[in-house]
Structures are given as structure tokens and as C-alpha cells.
Scaffold this active site. Structure first.
Site, PDB file in Angstrom:
ATOM      1  N   VAL A  30       0.852  -1.203   0.000  1.00  0.00           N
ATOM      2  CA  VAL A  30       0.000   0.000   0.000  1.00  0.00           C
ATOM      3  C   VAL A  30       0.878   1.239   0.000  1.00  0.00           C
ATOM      4  CG1 VAL A  30      -1.728   1.300   1.282  1.00  0.00           C
ATOM      5  CG2 VAL A  30      -1.907  -1.186   1.146  1.00  0.00           C
TER       6      VAL A  30
ATOM      7  N   PRO B 173      -2.565  -5.151 -33.555  1.00  0.00           N
ATOM      8  CA  PRO B 173      -2.698  -6.280 -34.476  1.00  0.00           C
ATOM      9  C   PRO B 173      -4.107  -6.567 -34.982  1.00  0.00           C
ATOM     10  CG  PRO B 173      -2.446  -7.061 -32.234  1.00  0.00           C
ATOM     11  CD  PRO B 173      -2.284  -5.581 -32.168  1.00  0.00           C
TER      12      PRO B 173
ATOM     13  N   ASP C 190      -5.670   2.243 -42.559  1.00  0.00           N
ATOM     14  CA  ASP C 190      -5.182   1.094 -43.325  1.00  0.00           C
ATOM     15  C   ASP C 190      -6.182  -0.043 -43.265  1.00  0.00           C
ATOM     16  OD1 ASP C 190      -2.857   1.934 -44.346  1.00  0.00           O
ATOM     17  OD2 ASP C 190      -1.527   0.868 -42.986  1.00  0.00           O
TER      18      ASP C 190
ATOM     19  N   LYS D 291      -8.029   1.956 -50.526  1.00  0.00           N
ATOM     20  CA  LYS D 291      -8.845   2.131 -51.736  1.00  0.00           C
ATOM     21  C   LYS D 291      -8.300   3.241 -52.636  1.00  0.00           C
ATOM     22  CE  LYS D 291     -13.172   0.097 -50.382  1.00  0.00           C
ATOM     23  NZ  LYS D 291     -13.674   0.218 -49.026  1.00  0.00           N
TER      24      LYS D 291
ATOM     25  N   GLY E 217      -0.773  -2.656 -36.534  1.00  0.00           N
ATOM     26  CA  GLY E 217       0.472  -2.999 -35.834  1.00  0.00           C
ATOM     27  C   GLY E 217       1.205  -1.780 -35.329  1.00  0.00           C
ATOM     28  N   ASP E 218       2.495  -1.707 -35.637  1.00  0.00           N
ATOM     29  CA  ASP E 218       3.332  -0.565 -35.247  1.00  0.00           C
ATOM     30  C   ASP E 218       3.738   0.173 -36.515  1.00  0.00           C
ATOM     31  OD1 ASP E 218       5.461   0.311 -32.782  1.00  0.00           O
ATOM     32  OD2 ASP E 218       6.053   0.803 -34.817  1.00  0.00           O
TER      33      ASP E 218
ATOM     34  N   THR F 168       3.006  -4.775 -32.343  1.00  0.00           N
ATOM     35  CA  THR F 168       3.183  -5.416 -33.640  1.00  0.00           C
ATOM     36  C   THR F 168       2.637  -6.843 -33.639  1.00  0.00           C
ATOM     37  OG1 THR F 168       4.781  -6.219 -35.259  1.00  0.00           O
ATOM     38  CG2 THR F 168       5.589  -6.008 -33.012  1.00  0.00           C
TER      39      THR F 168
ATOM     40  N   MET G 273       4.218 -11.032 -43.993  1.00  0.00           N
ATOM     41  CA  MET G 273       3.896 -10.921 -45.433  1.00  0.00           C
ATOM     42  C   MET G 273       4.578 -12.041 -46.220  1.00  0.00           C
ATOM     43  SD  MET G 273       4.478  -6.783 -45.663  1.00  0.00           S
ATOM     44  CE  MET G 273       6.063  -6.840 -44.834  1.00  0.00           C
TER      45      MET G 273
ATOM     46  N   GLY H 164      -4.382 -12.894 -36.603  1.00  0.00           N
ATOM     47  CA  GLY H 164      -4.120 -12.959 -35.163  1.00  0.00           C
ATOM     48  C   GLY H 164      -4.819 -11.869 -34.377  1.00  0.00           C
TER      49      GLY H 164
END
Length: 406
Positions: free
Chosen positions: A27, A173, A196, A218, A250-251, A279, A333, A362
Site C-alpha cells: 500500500v 494487431p 489502413d 482504396k 500494428g506498429d 506489432t 507478409m 491474429g
């Protein structure tokens, strides 16, 4: 203190002022950390303290008097906390405080002190404090809900409009709860969001209708041209006086081309803030129950981009060295060229039976993972119809698995 009276909530300026904490357990440790943050001159009086409190003393952040409390220890104090595990000692500290007119919190029985510690939370320069007449769980629950509401933008506390500029935010993620507190706060203030495809999409639903959301995936150009167009959008909206959040999966600095966006903003004179994110290279295996490092198993982790094959003249990766190492390789990737990567690693020395873990999507609702070896990885991925985004973990740790809950 009469518990039936309403308590008077106040913010004390303790900077440079003496505060005495009697007791050195858990405490006391929590209270001392807050007092240091408030700039107080803290003395802890206790025969024993936790390692963390001892560390604060060694670093010169506080003074530790290593003995039991004695009457007179509160001399010159503006504020005191009685946090020993002995009720009689705490009562005696409160009695001295009462005599010296020093407000004193009694940690073991709030009603018997002359002050109580509210459940507090910080958010962007605000301090939220909640008192519930000693119902600590209730005050803590309300505090947490308020801070979360502020962070999610449910409560609009911004008296001033946000400054024009760009915040490059790592969204994590995929699970909307895995964005940082700071990232969520800045997103709640955004006037324009450039998002993204791999960012946490669910978070965008929480934004107010007047926020302009631009889907970066897009933008109609080839990949390099699309990046230039994204840079132009960030700069033009910021120059128009808007606060722009570039929300990346991610990062932003881990294969996210984030630094290119920082360079473009800097060259245009647009202020830019970077908020790191979790990430997927480490988060996806973690939620699948597999660590990327483990004592006695892996002392190195190499994260490799799989967007070019081994032998491609554009490749900057030393596959010979990766084949020789014994630790963990995380491929991002890499689904399309998985067979080529496995082949390169085996030919440079990795055993064909090295465990492989592939985690698709994930941390999201549709996450799934498959296990294989270097030899079988390409075939297993094809049979299981693995598609991007997926993380591939190669090495002894990929053979480890523990059941984990989301």
C-alpha cells in the site's frame, strides 16, 4: 472522521512539501509513487520496505528511515499516510497528525483518519478522483469507467479544438482493445482519419459521424504512387487546419512505411507525432499460446519481411546467416513465398523438422493457427487455405504451446 458527512474532495499541491509515509509494504509503495509524481519531498518510516520502495530510496527519490515510527516523525509534514500492518501504530500516527493538524490517511481504516485517498486516474492532463464513502470497489469501478469513457471519446472533454497536424498511430494487431491508451485518445480527437486495411476496423465505428474517414487501401494507384497520395492527403488536411490521425495496423515503424510519412510531413513543415503500436509479429504468436522467446530455447528473434523472395536482387536479407542461427525467425507478409523461404533456410542449415507456427488474422474474431515443420509448411498452408494477413514463426519456440485466454 464521521463517515456520514460528505467528504470534501480537494487537490493538494505537495510539490516541494514534506509528506511522511509510515509503513513500507505494498500500500505504501503505491502511495509513495503517486507522491513522487506530485513532487512531494517524501520520507518513508518503516523497519522494512518492498524492493521497489528501496529502489526509490537508492535512486534518491525519497528518504527511507529504517526503523519503527516514533512520536515526532511527522514534524514539519503537510501530509501523512499511516500504512503499517499494525492497527495500533496506525492509530498512534493519526493521533500525532491530529495533534499537529496534519491531514493523515489511515490506509487500514479510512474512517479513522482525517483524509481519504480517492480512486484516481489520469487522462491527458486531467486527474479524475472518485470518493464513495469507503466503498473502494465502487469508487475504483467508477474511476475506471470515467477514464475509459474519456479515452474512447464517449465523454467529450476537449474545451479547445485539437491542434492541426498529424498523429501516426499504431492501431495494434487487429483486436480493438490492443491499441494503446494514447492512440485511442488521439483517435477520439481526430477530425480526419486515414486508415489502413489492416488497422483495427471496429474502432472506426466508434468515431463520431462528422469525422472524415479515408480508406487508404482504396486509393487508386500502384503501391508507390498510393504512398505518395497518402502523404499528400496527410499534408493537405493538416495544412487546412485539421488534426489528422493516420491509423496503421500494428506498429507504424515495423514494415508499415511509417517513417516515409514522417519524412513527408517534416519536409512539408507539418507537425507529426508518432504513437507506437503492438506489432502482430509478437502479438499473433502470443495469443496463439506461443512465445517468440523462452529461456533456454531462443536467445534471438529476427523479424523478416517476406515481400521479396530469397535471391531476388531487391532482397536485403542474409538468408545464409538466418539458416545458421538457432533462434526465432518471424516472417511477415510471407504466405505467398513460404515454400521459397523454407527451402532457403533448410539449404543454409536449418533442420527440415524445425517447428513452424502460422497464425492468420491474429487477435481478431476469425483468428486461426496451424502448426507444421519447415519441410511441410508450404503444403500445410495450402491445404489449410491460409491467406494473408498471417504471421509465420520458425524455430524451437514454434513447438511450444500453452492454452491462453483472450
Amino acid at each position: 472522521m464521521n463517515a456520514h458527512h460528505e467528504q470534501y474532495l480537494v487537490g493538494l499541491d505537495l510539490a516541494g512539501r514534506r509528506a511522511v509515509v509510515v509503513g513500507g509494504g505494498q500500500v505504501a509503495q503505491r502511495r509513495v509513487a503517486r507522491l513522487i509524481a506530485a513532487g512531494a519531498v517524501v520520507e518513508v518510516v518503516s523497519p522494512e520496505v518492498t524492493p521497489a520502495v528501496e529502489g526509490m530510496a537508492s535512486a534518491g527519490e525519497i528518504t527511507w528511515t529504517a526503523r519503527r515510527w516514533t512520536d515526532g516523525d511527522l514534524a514539519g509534514a503537510w501530509y501523512a499516510i499511516a500504512a503499517t500492518d499494525e492497527a495500533a501504530t496506525n492509530a498512534a500516527v493519526v493521533a500525532e497528525a491530529e495533534r499537529d493538524r496534519v491531514f493523515c490517511v489511515r490506509a487500514d481504516d479510512g474512517d479513522k483518519g482525517t483524509a481519504v485517498t480517492p480512486a484516481t486516474g489520469g487522462y491527458d492532463g486531467l486527474t479524475v478522483g472518485v470518493l464513495a464513502r469507503g466503498a473502494h470497489r465502487r469508487s475504483a469501478a467508477v474511476r475506471t469507467a470515467l477514464v475509459e469513457a474519456l479515452a474512447a471519446g464517449v465523454v467529450d472533454e476537449s474545451a479547445e479544438p485539437p491542434q492541426a497536424g498529424v498523429a501516426l498511430v499504431g492501431g495494434g494487431p487487429g483486436d480493438p482493445e490492443l491499441i494503446t491508451v494514447r492512440g485511442r485518445r488521439l483517435l477520439s480527437r481526430a477530425e480526419v482519419v486515414v486508415a489502413d486495411r489492416l488497422g483495427p476496423r471496429d474502432i472506426l465505428d466508434e468515431l463520431s459521424p462528422e469525422v472524415e474517414v479515408i480508406d487508404a487501401s482504396k486509393i487508386p494507384y500502384g503501391r508507390a504512387m498510393a504512398q505518395e497520395r497518402i502523404n499528400e492527403l496527410l499534408i493537405s488536411h493538416a495544412r487546412a487546419g485539421k488534426f489528422v490521425v493516420r491509423l496503421k495496423g500494428g506498429d507504424p515503424f515495423v514494415y508499415g512505411r511509417g517513417f516515409e510519412e514522417v519524412q513527408a510531413c517534416a519536409a512539408a513543415g507539418v507537425p507529426v507525432t508518432v504513437v507506437p503500436g503492438i506489432t502482430s509479429a509478437f502479438a499473433a504468436p502470443a495469443v496463439a499460446g506461443t512465445p517468440v522467446s523462452h529461456r533456454g530455447v531462443a536467445h534471438e528473434i529476427v523479424v523478416v519481411s517476406g515481400h521479396v523472395a530469397p535471391g531476388d536482387p531487391r532482397s536485403l536479407t542474409d538468408w545464409t546467416a538466418l539458416g545458421r542461427m538457432t533462434g526465432t525467425i518471424v516472417l511477415m507478409m510471407a504466405v505467398e513465398r513460404l515454400g521459397k523461404f523454407a527451402e532457403a533456410l533448410i539449404s543454409h542449415g536449418r533442420p527440415a523438422d524445425t517447428p513452424v507456427l502460422i497464425v492468420q488474422d491474429g487477435t481478431t474474431r476469425i483468428e486461426r493457427s496451424v502448426r507444421a515443420t519447415l519441410e511441410t509448411a508450404e503444403q500445410v498452408a495450402a491445404e489449410q487455405e491460409i491467406s494473408p494477413p498471417a504471421i509465420v514463426v520458425i524455430g524451437p519456440v514454434a513447438g511450444l504451446q500453452a492454452p491462453v485466454g483472450g
